[in-house]
Design a protein around this motif. Structure first.
Motif, mmCIF file in Angstrom:
data_model
loop_
_atom_site.group_PDB
_atom_site.id
_atom_site.type_symbol
_atom_site.label_atom_id
_atom_site.label_comp_id
_atom_site.label_asym_id
_atom_site.label_seq_id
_atom_site.Cartn_x
_atom_site.Cartn_y
_atom_site.Cartn_z
ATOM 1 N N ASP A 96 -29.680 14.467 -12.483
ATOM 2 C CA ASP A 96 -29.318 13.624 -13.649
ATOM 3 C C ASP A 96 -28.974 12.182 -13.306
ATOM 4 O O ASP A 96 -27.989 11.639 -13.837
ATOM 5 N N ASN A 97 -29.718 11.541 -12.447
ATOM 6 C CA ASN A 97 -29.480 10.138 -12.080
ATOM 7 C C ASN A 97 -28.152 9.880 -11.382
ATOM 8 O O ASN A 97 -27.741 8.735 -11.236
ATOM 9 N N PHE A 98 -27.432 10.935 -10.986
ATOM 10 C CA PHE A 98 -26.210 10.731 -10.208
ATOM 11 C C PHE A 98 -26.635 10.226 -8.829
ATOM 12 O O PHE A 98 -27.531 10.800 -8.198
ATOM 13 N N THR A 99 -25.980 9.156 -8.345
ATOM 14 C CA THR A 99 -26.545 8.444 -7.192
ATOM 15 C C THR A 99 -26.138 8.986 -5.817
ATOM 16 O O THR A 99 -26.584 8.462 -4.804
ATOM 17 N N ALA A 100 -25.310 10.010 -5.750
ATOM 18 C CA ALA A 100 -24.983 10.610 -4.444
ATOM 19 C C ALA A 100 -25.732 11.934 -4.295
ATOM 20 O O ALA A 100 -26.036 12.598 -5.290
ATOM 21 N N PRO A 101 -26.028 12.328 -3.046
ATOM 22 C CA PRO A 101 -26.831 13.539 -2.825
ATOM 23 C C PRO A 101 -26.015 14.825 -2.930
ATOM 24 O O PRO A 101 -24.938 14.943 -2.358
ATOM 25 N N PHE A 102 -26.541 15.796 -3.642
ATOM 26 C CA PHE A 102 -25.984 17.147 -3.686
ATOM 27 C C PHE A 102 -26.667 17.987 -2.610
ATOM 28 O O PHE A 102 -27.700 17.598 -2.055
ATOM 29 N N VAL A 103 -26.086 19.171 -2.334
ATOM 30 C CA VAL A 103 -26.703 20.119 -1.403
ATOM 31 C C VAL A 103 -27.466 21.147 -2.235
ATOM 32 O O VAL A 103 -26.858 21.931 -2.982
ATOM 33 N N LYS A 104 -28.782 21.123 -2.123
ATOM 34 C CA LYS A 104 -29.626 22.019 -2.941
ATOM 35 C C LYS A 104 -29.231 23.477 -2.754
ATOM 36 O O LYS A 104 -29.199 24.256 -3.712
ATOM 37 N N GLU A 105 -28.902 23.877 -1.516
ATOM 38 C CA GLU A 105 -28.604 25.282 -1.210
ATOM 39 C C GLU A 105 -27.250 25.745 -1.754
ATOM 40 O O GLU A 105 -26.984 26.954 -1.800
ATOM 41 N N ALA A 106 -26.367 24.808 -2.122
ATOM 42 C CA ALA A 106 -25.050 25.204 -2.642
ATOM 43 C C ALA A 106 -25.197 25.746 -4.062
ATOM 44 O O ALA A 106 -26.083 25.330 -4.807
ATOM 45 N N HIS A 107 -24.322 26.694 -4.444
ATOM 46 C CA HIS A 107 -24.389 27.271 -5.786
ATOM 47 C C HIS A 107 -23.554 26.459 -6.772
ATOM 48 O O HIS A 107 -23.906 26.304 -7.920
ATOM 49 N N LEU A 108 -22.419 25.966 -6.308
ATOM 50 C CA LEU A 108 -21.528 25.187 -7.180
ATOM 51 C C LEU A 108 -21.375 23.801 -6.588
ATOM 52 O O LEU A 108 -21.027 23.656 -5.401
ATOM 53 N N LYS A 109 -21.660 22.769 -7.362
ATOM 54 C CA LYS A 109 -21.606 21.401 -6.855
ATOM 55 C C LYS A 109 -21.142 20.456 -7.955
ATOM 56 O O LYS A 109 -21.374 20.705 -9.138
ATOM 57 N N MET A 110 -20.490 19.397 -7.528
ATOM 58 C CA MET A 110 -19.915 18.424 -8.468
ATOM 59 C C MET A 110 -20.223 17.013 -8.024
ATOM 60 O O MET A 110 -20.228 16.726 -6.825
ATOM 61 N N GLY A 111 -20.401 16.116 -8.989
ATOM 62 C CA GLY A 111 -20.506 14.695 -8.710
ATOM 63 C C GLY A 111 -19.213 14.008 -9.103
ATOM 64 O O GLY A 111 -18.674 14.290 -10.181
ATOM 65 N N LEU A 112 -18.697 13.136 -8.244
ATOM 66 C CA LEU A 112 -17.402 12.494 -8.503
ATOM 67 C C LEU A 112 -17.466 10.977 -8.389
ATOM 68 O O LEU A 112 -18.298 10.423 -7.652
ATOM 69 N N GLN A 113 -16.541 10.325 -9.092
ATOM 70 C CA GLN A 113 -16.328 8.886 -8.996
ATOM 71 C C GLN A 113 -14.945 8.675 -8.381
ATOM 72 O O GLN A 113 -13.964 9.223 -8.889
ATOM 73 N N VAL A 114 -14.858 7.872 -7.327
ATOM 74 C CA VAL A 114 -13.552 7.650 -6.699
ATOM 75 C C VAL A 114 -12.634 6.879 -7.644
ATOM 76 O O VAL A 114 -13.080 5.975 -8.365
ATOM 77 N N LYS A 115 -11.343 7.273 -7.698
ATOM 78 C CA LYS A 115 -10.371 6.611 -8.563
ATOM 79 C C LYS A 115 -9.260 5.926 -7.765
ATOM 80 O O LYS A 115 -8.741 4.900 -8.183
ATOM 81 N N GLU A 116 -8.870 6.528 -6.616
ATOM 82 C CA GLU A 116 -7.764 5.985 -5.826
ATOM 83 C C GLU A 116 -7.988 6.315 -4.363
ATOM 84 O O GLU A 116 -8.501 7.399 -4.042
ATOM 85 N N VAL A 117 -7.608 5.410 -3.481
ATOM 86 C CA VAL A 117 -7.580 5.692 -2.036
ATOM 87 C C VAL A 117 -6.148 5.434 -1.594
ATOM 88 O O VAL A 117 -5.701 4.297 -1.495
ATOM 89 N N LEU A 118 -5.397 6.526 -1.382
ATOM 90 C CA LEU A 118 -3.953 6.422 -1.135
ATOM 91 C C LEU A 118 -3.623 6.552 0.341
ATOM 92 O O LEU A 118 -3.868 7.605 0.938
ATOM 93 N N PRO A 119 -3.042 5.533 0.965
ATOM 94 C CA PRO A 119 -2.661 5.647 2.372
ATOM 95 C C PRO A 119 -1.429 6.539 2.548
ATOM 96 O O PRO A 119 -0.442 6.379 1.839
ATOM 97 N N ILE A 120 -1.538 7.497 3.461
ATOM 98 C CA ILE A 120 -0.388 8.317 3.862
ATOM 99 C C ILE A 120 0.124 7.671 5.144
ATOM 100 O O ILE A 120 -0.501 7.788 6.202
ATOM 101 N N THR A 121 1.229 6.959 5.059
ATOM 102 C CA THR A 121 1.630 6.116 6.194
ATOM 103 C C THR A 121 2.159 6.928 7.376
ATOM 104 O O THR A 121 2.025 6.511 8.519
ATOM 105 N N THR A 122 2.726 8.108 7.105
ATOM 106 C CA THR A 122 3.339 8.895 8.183
ATOM 107 C C THR A 122 2.359 9.192 9.314
ATOM 108 O O THR A 122 2.753 9.240 10.476
ATOM 109 N N ASN A 123 1.102 9.429 8.992
ATOM 110 C CA ASN A 123 0.136 9.666 10.080
ATOM 111 C C ASN A 123 -1.177 8.900 9.899
ATOM 112 O O ASN A 123 -2.201 9.284 10.464
ATOM 113 N N ASP A 124 -1.115 7.816 9.094
ATOM 114 C CA ASP A 124 -2.280 6.947 8.959
ATOM 115 C C ASP A 124 -3.541 7.692 8.527
ATOM 116 O O ASP A 124 -4.615 7.525 9.106
#
Lengths: 209, 209
Positions: free
Chosen positions: B120-148
């Motif tokens: 469906d024009n989703f621009t990232a590659p899915f794995v054809k052999e997988a039975h359940l797959k999802m396309g996602l859009q990133v919303k946040e990249v959160l730094p965990i400072t305790t271990n970088d």
């Protein structure tokens, strides 16, 4: 079948909750023990406990903020200490029952029949019936702004486990402990080993180890 | 036996890594597909994928920062899109092999024999052999400072799954899909249903549902 974001949004709320809760795959099954400064204990089931790193040994879990009563979070903020206890096949019902909304003055330990245990002067309660249990010190409380939840980051200070489950290379045999997994909101599963594979390198075939 | 923080710190590094990686219990088993702006694709195994919330439908995973080459993270920062694909018992070896450190110009799809699929024009590659797959859009990249490390938060935009695995209340039957779980760094397990329990309320007995 394809389910788009719009279709998902239009599903009835409980249907969507069941569906989305199944999408990341299986979840770890743990009980988190804590107490407030008055030594009132609390025990709650969490399916969001994840490994964050080995050195320092860090574990994370997701919780909602204190806007609704969240005794685990309140206690952790008050005392800094909590325990994580694996749910095994013998305590599934009692573990699940901890998710009922008991009032503050009720302890889930008393209400579900699980037993509080204190180990080595660690100030948060462990679950006596659990086989593998850890004491942690909170290190970070990270707000996830997209949906107003929190990632709680804790460092492992103490581990209690049966020596027999510890393999020669440090791996823990979780099947020997009957540790279970969760799917969706409310289903519990035991596991059966499929395979263990060697460290992967380019152009080298994997070995079963 | 009791293992204290000090004992853990003194263990040989690989031993400690195996041990601490077993402590949160079982982990979800997923392949994350992505590509950069030049349409070079990447596929990597992750055991840290967790449910963050149902409305909006959010999923998180943990990764190390770009200080060492992390093609998944670089691609997500470049394009915003990625896919999450359940690992089932038929693709364990290929999935594990994606963890080898391939050079940037190599695609794990080609190297492991898994097949890129575009839906469906989703621009990232899915794995054809997988039975359940999802396309996602990133919303946040959160730094965990305790271990970088970083928590990547994404919103589900598209789900592809066999209609037969979807139960009447929205729950997905993961056993029907042969979705597997991981323990430690390198062991794969199938699952067997133990029980499904009703929503817990104080003073009401649980029912098997």
């Amino acid at each position: 079948m394809i389910i788009t974001k719009e279709t998902l949004f239009n599903y009835e709320q409980r249907y969507r909750t069941q569906l989305v809760n199944s999408l990341n795959g299986y979840k770890s099954a743990n009980l988190i023990g804590s107490q407030n400064k008055l030594n009132q204990s609390n025990l709650a089931i969490f399916s969001s406990v994840i490994h964050l790193g080995s050195n320092p040994p860090l574990i994370g879990f997701i919780t909602r903020p204190n806007s609704v009563p969240r005794h685990t979070l309140e206690n952790i903020k008050e005392t800094g200490k909590y325990t994580i206890n694996h749910i095994h096949s013998g305590i599934i019902e009692a573990a699940h029952q901890t998710s009922a909304r008991y009032k503050r003055e009720k302890s889930e330990f008393v209400e579900t029949g699980l037993t509080e245990e204190y180990i080595d002067n660690f100030t948060a309660p462990f679950v006596k019936e659990a086989h593998l249990k850890m004491g942690l010190q909170v290190k970070e409380v990270l707000p996830i702004t997209t949906n107003d939840t929190l990632l709680i980051v804790g460092e492992i200070e103490l581990i209690s486990l049966p020596e027999t489950c510890l393999e020669t290379d440090g791996k823990i045999n979780l099947e020997l402990l009957n540790t279970v997994v969760i799917s969706g909101l409310d289903m519990y599963h035991s596991t059966k080993k499929e395979t263990r594979l060697s460290y992967a390198k380019p152009d080298l075939p994997l070995r079963v180890i």
